[in-house]
Design an enzyme around this catalytic site. Structure first.
Site, PDB file in Angstrom:
ATOM      1  N   HIS A 277       0.979  -1.100   0.063  1.00 19.65           N
ATOM      2  CA  HIS A 277      -0.048   0.081  -0.120  1.00 19.65           C
ATOM      3  C   HIS A 277       0.806   1.259  -0.074  1.00 19.65           C
ATOM      4  O   HIS A 277       0.573   2.210   0.718  1.00 19.65           O
ATOM      5  CB  HIS A 277      -0.913   0.002   1.240  1.00 19.65           C
ATOM      6  CG  HIS A 277      -2.166  -1.036   1.101  1.00 19.65           C
ATOM      7  ND1 HIS A 277      -3.246  -0.957   0.185  1.00 19.65           N
ATOM      8  CD2 HIS A 277      -2.019  -2.293   1.695  1.00 19.65           C
ATOM      9  CE1 HIS A 277      -3.981  -1.720   0.282  1.00 19.65           C
ATOM     10  NE2 HIS A 277      -3.410  -2.721   1.147  1.00 19.65           N
ATOM     11  N   ASP A 336      -0.273  -5.168   5.928  1.00 21.45           N
ATOM     12  CA  ASP A 336      -1.323  -5.967   5.178  1.00 21.45           C
ATOM     13  C   ASP A 336      -1.085  -6.066   3.748  1.00 21.45           C
ATOM     14  O   ASP A 336      -0.523  -5.143   3.131  1.00 21.45           O
ATOM     15  CB  ASP A 336      -2.749  -5.490   5.484  1.00 21.45           C
ATOM     16  CG  ASP A 336      -2.929  -4.053   5.117  1.00 21.45           C
ATOM     17  OD1 ASP A 336      -1.904  -3.105   5.168  1.00 21.45           O
ATOM     18  OD2 ASP A 336      -4.009  -3.611   4.468  1.00 21.45           O
ATOM     19  N   GLU A 337      -1.987  -7.063   3.200  1.00 18.76           N
ATOM     20  CA  GLU A 337      -1.726  -7.369   1.661  1.00 18.76           C
ATOM     21  C   GLU A 337      -0.621  -6.949   0.928  1.00 18.76           C
ATOM     22  O   GLU A 337      -0.567  -6.362   0.012  1.00 18.76           O
ATOM     23  CB  GLU A 337      -2.993  -6.171   1.205  1.00 18.76           C
ATOM     24  CG  GLU A 337      -4.409  -6.849   1.674  1.00 18.76           C
ATOM     25  CD  GLU A 337      -5.594  -6.067   1.118  1.00 18.76           C
ATOM     26  OE1 GLU A 337      -6.510  -6.743   0.721  1.00 18.76           O
ATOM     27  OE2 GLU A 337      -5.421  -4.537   1.060  1.00 18.76           O
ATOM     28  N   VAL A 338       0.479  -7.376   1.467  1.00 22.47           N
ATOM     29  CA  VAL A 338       1.860  -7.216   0.434  1.00 22.47           C
ATOM     30  C   VAL A 338       1.655  -8.034  -0.687  1.00 22.47           C
ATOM     31  O   VAL A 338       1.576  -9.092  -0.503  1.00 22.47           O
ATOM     32  CB  VAL A 338       2.866  -7.476   1.622  1.00 22.47           C
ATOM     33  CG1 VAL A 338       4.276  -7.237   0.764  1.00 22.47           C
ATOM     34  CG2 VAL A 338       2.903  -7.124   2.640  1.00 22.47           C
TER      35      VAL A 338
END
Ligand SMILES: *[C@@H]1O[C@H](CO)[C@@H](O)[C@H](O)[C@H]1NC(C)=O
Ligand SMILES: *[C@@H]1O[C@H](CO)[C@@H](O)[C@H](O)[C@H]1NC(C)=O
Ligand SMILES: *[C@@H]1O[C@H](CO)[C@@H](O)[C@H](O)[C@H]1NC(C)=O
Ligand SMILES: *[C@@H]1O[C@H](CO)[C@@H](O)[C@H](O)[C@H]1NC(C)=O
Ligand SMILES: *[C@@H]1O[C@H](CO)[C@@H](O)[C@H](O)[C@H]1NC(C)=O
Ligand SMILES: *[C@@H]1O[C@H](CO)[C@@H](O)[C@H](O)[C@H]1NC(C)=O
Ligand SMILES: *[C@@H]1O[C@H](CO)[C@@H](O)[C@H](O)[C@H]1NC(C)=O
Length: 540
Positions: A277, A336-338
């Site tokens: 992100h 998160d969400e790498v």
């Protein structure tokens, strides 16, 4: 078969509710003088006092401080001006005699006496005391050992006032309240990267949070889409990364927001989500990011590059600045969400992983292990659940935020490992089709207890957050999309869990009437909340 069942169910509902009969008027008429979130203990009486601003005083009997004097000023204004528009009629006296004949009218409300028994704390914190006692009579009393308890009690006091049915008088019923929160972290996440949210609307959000006794503003300040944080050390980050030069938060903006929140007993926790992100960081610092490959062609930039020391040097410098602007001891580093596939595709990282016998998840772990120590020494990290899931060794005082599916198993795993957590999975406000009743019932401790029957795990759930991700909200709709839907989460986190509330069962009907009043109250106080449940109206 399924179609047949659905067909029968529809008819069942239709016949049961006589759907062709529509009554005029609001679906759920608002209550009068009911508190949201519901106090832990309240003794209600039918006798009442009349409020007249010119005959009412607020007195502090012991400790005081600037937070207290400004809170008294705020709430005196609310009580005098924001209970609702009155209709002034002549025949008040006769009317009043009639009432007093019934023995319910007890005279004027003269005074509120506030007793704060310990010196004020300067800044709210995770373990702050928010309990208070409030007794309403001609001379009402509010007492607490903590400034934060006094602030919660003043909010409750302001909510007890209501207009008489003829709207001639402001009344308050005799009552006794002993109140404190069920969870100590009751947060709201606001994303100011997908759309910029003005300082004005952030301050309004803080007002609304105070009305709902929420105590943590989780500021998801930057993300892929834009970087509105205006750093003094690295001005290029927002010069290049903000949507527009007008869409930034300066040091002064941040200090103003933190101070406004502090005065309302609200902590402000910044989130700088890394290593994923982070596309907007790359507008000025492309070297921070990893080149993603398709075959042997670079197709774009992905998460931060975990193998470059310059990445950590910049983060250390930036975090140092952020932590001087945000006094809270907690700092959210995301995680998160790498996009691990990007890391996998990069030949240099492939070689690095091979050299060091690391998997790509290990690489994520390595990144987080190096980032967390960059925070100031007296501070504590908050991370999204992936960081725990990918096996990063975390100190016991790290808070892990649960947001994905299979949340019960996830919570049990985190708690069994001796960690504390924040719950958010069922409280995503960007789920447009969900309304407040969908957010109202799920209780993280109850869900874990139902499966484990193990009381000792429960205190590790320190609270939760409603999350307003910014894809579909901007300055024009953020307030009414958040409120009153987040009020459901606020009550769940504050109030005791009624035996008849269960995340699998129905919401008590009184709640529907009470949230109508609460919504009208927010509107009167300048929060343009949306209608909670159906047809109805609010009087300004
Ligand atoms: C306040 O008192 C009135 C009677 O005077 C009663 O009808 C009403 O239910 C009471 N409201 C609350 C919130 O206790
Ligand atoms: C007033 O504050 C002092 C100092 O915090 C405390 O010791 C004392 O008990 C308080 N008095 C009352 C009446 O609560
Ligand atoms: C508030 O009232 C409760 C119940 O009567 C009592 O146990 C508690 O000590 C009181 N707290 C304060 C701060 O006065
Ligand atoms: C990068 O940092 C690591 C860990 O602090 C250190 O071992 C390594 O020598 C550094 N590499 C360079 C090229 O400075
Ligand atoms: C991998 O190891 C080789 C041999 O020691 C070294 O030359 C190379 O620089 C290393 N590559 C990376 C990305 O660390
Ligand atoms: C924290 O303390 C250690 C040891 O005293 C020191 O080496 C380190 O630089 C400090 N970290 C920060 C961010 O101040
Ligand atoms: C409850 O959880 C605690 C903490 O993980 C654990 O030590 C204990 O054994 C558990 N008790 C039962 C009955 O499972």
């Amino acid at each position: 078969m399924l179609k047949l069942i659905i067909f029968l169910m529809c008819f069942g509902v239709i016949f049961a509710n006589n759907f062709w009969i529509v009554n005029p008027g609001p679906k759920y008429p608002p209550t009068k003088g009911e508190v949201w979130p519901k106090p832990q203990y309240q003794i209600k009486e039918k006798t009442f006092y009349i409020f007249n601003p010119s005959q009412f005083k607020v007195k502090t009997t012991n400790q005081t401080c600037s937070i207290l004097t400004s809170a008294i000023e705020r709430y005196s204004y609310v009580i005098s001006n924001k209970i609702g528009r009155r209709i002034r009629k002549r025949k008040v006296r006769a009317h009043r005699r009639h009432i007093s004949a019934e023995g319910l009218y007890k005279g004027h409300l003269n005074e509120l006496e506030i007793t704060l028994t310990k010196p004020c704390e300067g800044y709210p914190h995770l373990n702050m005391d928010e309990n208070y006692n409030l007794t309403v009579s001609a001379t009402s009393t509010l007492s607490s050992p903590s400034i934060w308890g006094v602030i919660r009690g003043l909010e409750t006091f302001s909510q007890l006032f209501y207009l008489s049915d003829d709207r001639n008088e402001i009344r308050i019923n005799t009552t006794q309240i002993y109140d404190f929160p069920r969870y100590k972290h009751r947060g709201l996440l606001l994303d100011t990267s997908r759309h910029f949210i003005s300082v004005t609307n952030i301050l309004k959000t803080l007002d609304a949070m105070a009305m709902n006794k929420m105590n943590v503003f989780h500021w998801h300040i930057v993300d892929d889409q834009s970087f509105p944080y205006k750093s003094e050390k690295f001005p290029e980050l927002s010069n290049r990364g903000a949507f527009d030069s007008s869409m930034v938060y300066t040091k002064e903006d941040i200090e103003r927001i933190v101070e406004y929140a502090r005065n309302r007993g609200i902590r402000v926790i910044p989130e700088f989500d890394v290593p994923g992100h982070t596309a907007s960081w790359g507008s000025s610092h492309p070297d921070l990011l990893t080149e993603c490959y398709e075959g042997n062609k670079v197709v774009g930039l992905g998460p931060m590059n975990p193998t470059k020391n310059t990445t950590y040097i910049l983060l250390r410098e930036l975090f140092q600045e952020v932590q001087t602007w945000f006094p809270d001891r907690y700092f959210h580093v995301g995680g998160d969400e790498v996009a691990l596939d990007c890391w996998k595709s990069n030949p240099e990282l492939q070689e690095y992983m091979k050299n060091n016998t690391l998997t790509v998840a290990d690489l994520h772990a390595l990144f987080m292990r190096r980032v967390i120590p960059l925070l100031a020494n007296n501070s504590k990290p908050i991370v999204w659940q992936e960081v725990f899931d990918e096996g990063v060794k975390l100190t016991k005082d790290t808070l892990i935020q649960v947001w994905k599916y299979n949340w019960i198993t996830e919570m049990i795993n985190i708690l069994s490992a001796g960690h504390e957590l924040l719950f958010s999975s069922t409280w995503y406000l960007d789920a447009i089709k969900s309304e407040w009743p969908d957010y109202y019932s799920p209780d993280p401790r109850q869900m874990v207890y139902d499966v484990t029957q193990n009381e000792t795990l429960l205190p590790g759930i320190v609270g939760g957050e409603a999350c307003m991700w910014g894809e579909m909200v901007d300055d024009r709709n953020v307030i009414n999309r958040v409120w009153p839907r987040a009020s459901a989460v606020a009550e769940r986190l504050w109030s005791t869990l009624d035996d008849n509330i269960n995340y699998k069962s129905k919401i008590p009907s009184e709640t529907y009437y009470r949230i109508e009043e609460h919504t009208c109250r927010m509107i009167r106080r300048g929060i343009d909340a949306q209608p909670p449940t159906g047809p109805g109206f609010c009087i300004a």
